[in-house]
Design an enzyme around this catalytic site. Structure first.
Site, PDB file in Angstrom:
ATOM      1  N   ASN A   1     -32.789  22.344 -35.655  1.00 29.10           N
ATOM      2  CA  ASN A   1     -32.158  21.376 -35.550  1.00 29.10           C
ATOM      3  C   ASN A   1     -32.143  21.081 -33.840  1.00 29.10           C
ATOM      4  OD1 ASN A   1     -29.766  19.482 -34.699  1.00 29.10           O
ATOM      5  ND2 ASN A   1     -29.014  20.618 -36.453  1.00 29.10           N
ATOM      6  N   ASP A   2     -31.631  21.656 -32.777  1.00 33.50           N
ATOM      7  CA  ASP A   2     -31.371  21.256 -31.137  1.00 33.50           C
ATOM      8  C   ASP A   2     -32.585  21.665 -31.038  1.00 33.50           C
ATOM      9  OD1 ASP A   2     -28.457  21.237 -31.556  1.00 33.50           O
ATOM     10  OD2 ASP A   2     -28.463  23.230 -31.282  1.00 33.50           O
TER      11      ASP A   2
END
Lengths: 94, 457
Positions: B381-382
């Site tokens: 994700n990040d």
């Protein structure tokens, strides 16, 4: 041991550690952290000598703990590092 | 005299083997040999130590080695690859504890030779005890025994006061003409409390850096105690690890864009923050996802910890092999902090059988995304959030990311619409060329495999 000789050992060992690691690819960082964790398991030897010289029950008890923890550090560190590295296979070797 | 020579020579050989071993671990080709060399060095050093003249308590010694060694060996064999970080943490903590215990024995014997020796013994004990307590807390957190981060009011002030008090007691021990047992006991208790309190407020995401820092600490502590005991092999092994661990810690902190001082003293920004993201998430089915990848010429897979937790790496590799048979070039792109430690994801992929030639890190692969037809993001994700490049108000602004958004098509395998582990909204999920494949990684990739097979008949 002579104070300055020890200081030189400190200095040279520090540079060695820095140099050895600086060329390690990211993919090996985890095994390497684990591997260096194994290497400081040599504290076991210090623990053995401390226990070997212990005389009172208190000294023996603490020395026993030192050897116990040092042995666990060395044995555990070796097993997990070896397991991780055993999985790195090259395509050709398959 | 001959025995003394044999012992010293063996320690020397062991020190050489340790350095060669670490050097060997700097390349995937020789890494396996490296750990075996270091292992030979360890066995040699341990065996010759039994020959040291004038030692007692051999029965206790053998019992302690057998007990500690066996328990650690068995648990090390059993631990799952995803749980490796906390295992390294606990073994490291034991090393720190051993160093502190050696100092304690020397204090109990009460015969230190000079101020410098006492100073190093005390420093080693302080660092070792902090590393021991901190590593146990790190283990408890990653293992899930201890749940969330626990932050005291005025945490930093408490840390500083505790650290100063510990250093003050250490100074008192060093300067006192004879060793005062009460002072020593208070010193050890305070050091353990310090290690615990420092580590308690640190969140799970920052823990790898902290474990690496404690690894360096233990190395230093071992080196100092090596000086106290007069064993150069301990000094060399300890200081080499101390230096290497410090460098490794810096590399990790840099990859996460979190300076070490921030990790220790500043809590991770509260969830959210950053600009709101416009647009909506567009869904894709497993059949379409399979078709897009089957007819692509290059696919870059970006795996994250979510994939490893789902245990989907074997399925992902199965899919990659199918795509390769169909003539698609498939490679893996790994962010330095994918997984729980740098390199952890490589280990997890290696476990599934992915050859390391197919695995590339951030610098090597970032230029290739623009030429890739598909970037397949699984459980990450990040590390693929383009806000880190563009949005100054985002908490992760400035963190190096994988430029998955530059690929022709982006497919994100995701459980649901949430913001994930860090709570930061991901602009990638809303881009025009991004499609979301909902489902657990295991099941979603399983379906894709079926459809790829159907297309290849």
């Amino acid at each position: 041991m002579d104070g300055f000789v020890a200081l030189y050992i400190f200095m040279l060992a520090a540079f060695t550690g820095y140099e050895v690691i600086s060329r390690v690819p990211v993919i090996l960082h985890t095994p390497l952290m684990s591997g260096s964790n194994f290497v400081h398991g040599v504290v076991l030897v210090g623990g053995m000598i401390a226990l070997g010289q212990a005389e009172t029950p208190l000294e023996q008890a603490i020395g026993f703990v030192a050897v116990l923890l040092g042995a666990a550090n060395a044995a555990g560190g070796y097993v997990v590092t070896e397991r991780m590295l055993a999985m790195f296979k090259s395509k050709e070797k398959k | 005299m001959a025995i003394k020579w044999l012992i010293d020579a063996s320690y020397f050989v062991a020190a050489v083997l340790f350095i060669l071993g670490l050097k060997g671990m700097s390349s995937p080709v020789s890494a396996r040999k490296g750990i075996v060399w270091a292992g030979v060095g360890m066995v040699l050093a341990t065996v010759v130590t039994f020959l040291t003249p004038g030692m007692n308590n051999f029965a206790l010694m053998v019992l302690a080695i057998a007990l500690g060694g066996a328990v650690a060996w068995i648990s090390g064999k059993k631990v799952a690859m995803t749980d490796m970080p906390q295992m390294v943490a606990i073994y490291n903590g034991m090393g720190g504890g051993a160093a502190a215990a050696i100092a304690a024995v020397e204090f109990a014997r009460g015969e230190m030779h000079g101020t410098v020796v006492t100073l190093l013994a005390t420093l080693g004990a302080l660092i070792g005890a902090v590393s021991f307590a901190g590593s146990v807390v790190a283990w408890a957190k990653l293992q899930g025994v201890m749940k969330s981060a626990f932050r005291l009011p005025a945490q930093n002030a408490v840390n500083i006061v505790l650290a100063l008090a510990a250093v003050g007691l250490a100074a008192a021990i060093v300067l006192a003409p004879t060793i005062d047992p009460m002072l020593v006991v208070a010193f050890f208790i305070l050091s353990l409390v310090l290690g615990t309190i420092i580590t308690l407020p640190i969140g799970g995401a920052d823990m790898p850096v902290v474990i690496s820092l404690f690894n360096a600490f233990t190395g230093l502590a071992v080196g100092f105690e090596g000086f106290v005991m007069g064993i150069p092999a301990l000094i060399i092994a300890g200081i080499v690890v101390g230096a290497a661990g410090t460098l490794l810690t810096q590399l990790m902190a840099k990859a996460m864009n979190r300076p070490i001082s921030n990790i220790l003293f500043v809590p991770m920004a509260a969830a959210g923050g950053g600009e709101a993201v416009e647009g909506e998430q567009k869904e894709i089915g497993a059949m379409d996802a399979a078709a897009v990848m089957r007819y692509a010429s290059k696919v870059i897979i970006v795996p994250g910890y979510g994939m490893a937790v789902a245990g989907a790496q074997h399925k992902v590799w199965e899919m990659s092999e199918l795509l390769e048979e169909a003539g698609v070039e498939v490679v893996f792109a790994i962010h330095p902090v994918a997984g729980r430690m740098p390199g952890h994801m490589n280990v997890l992929l290696a476990e599934a059988g992915v050859p390391y030639e197919k695995i590339f890190d951030l610098e090597e692969i970032n230029g290739d995304f623009a030429q890739a037809d598909v970037a397949l993001v699984i459980g990450a994700n990040d590390v693929v959030n383009p806000s880190a490049r563009t949005d100054k108000s985002s908490p992760i602004y400035g963190m190096p990311i994988l430029n998955a958004d530059l690929a022709q098509n982006v497919i994100v395998v995701k459980r649901g619409k949430g913001t994930g582990y860090s709570g930061i909204e991901n602009a990638l999920f809303y881009k025009d060329n991004t499609r979301l494949l909902y489902g657990s990684a295991q099941q979603a990739i399983g379906e894709v495999i079926q459809h790829v097979k159907a297309l290849s008949v």
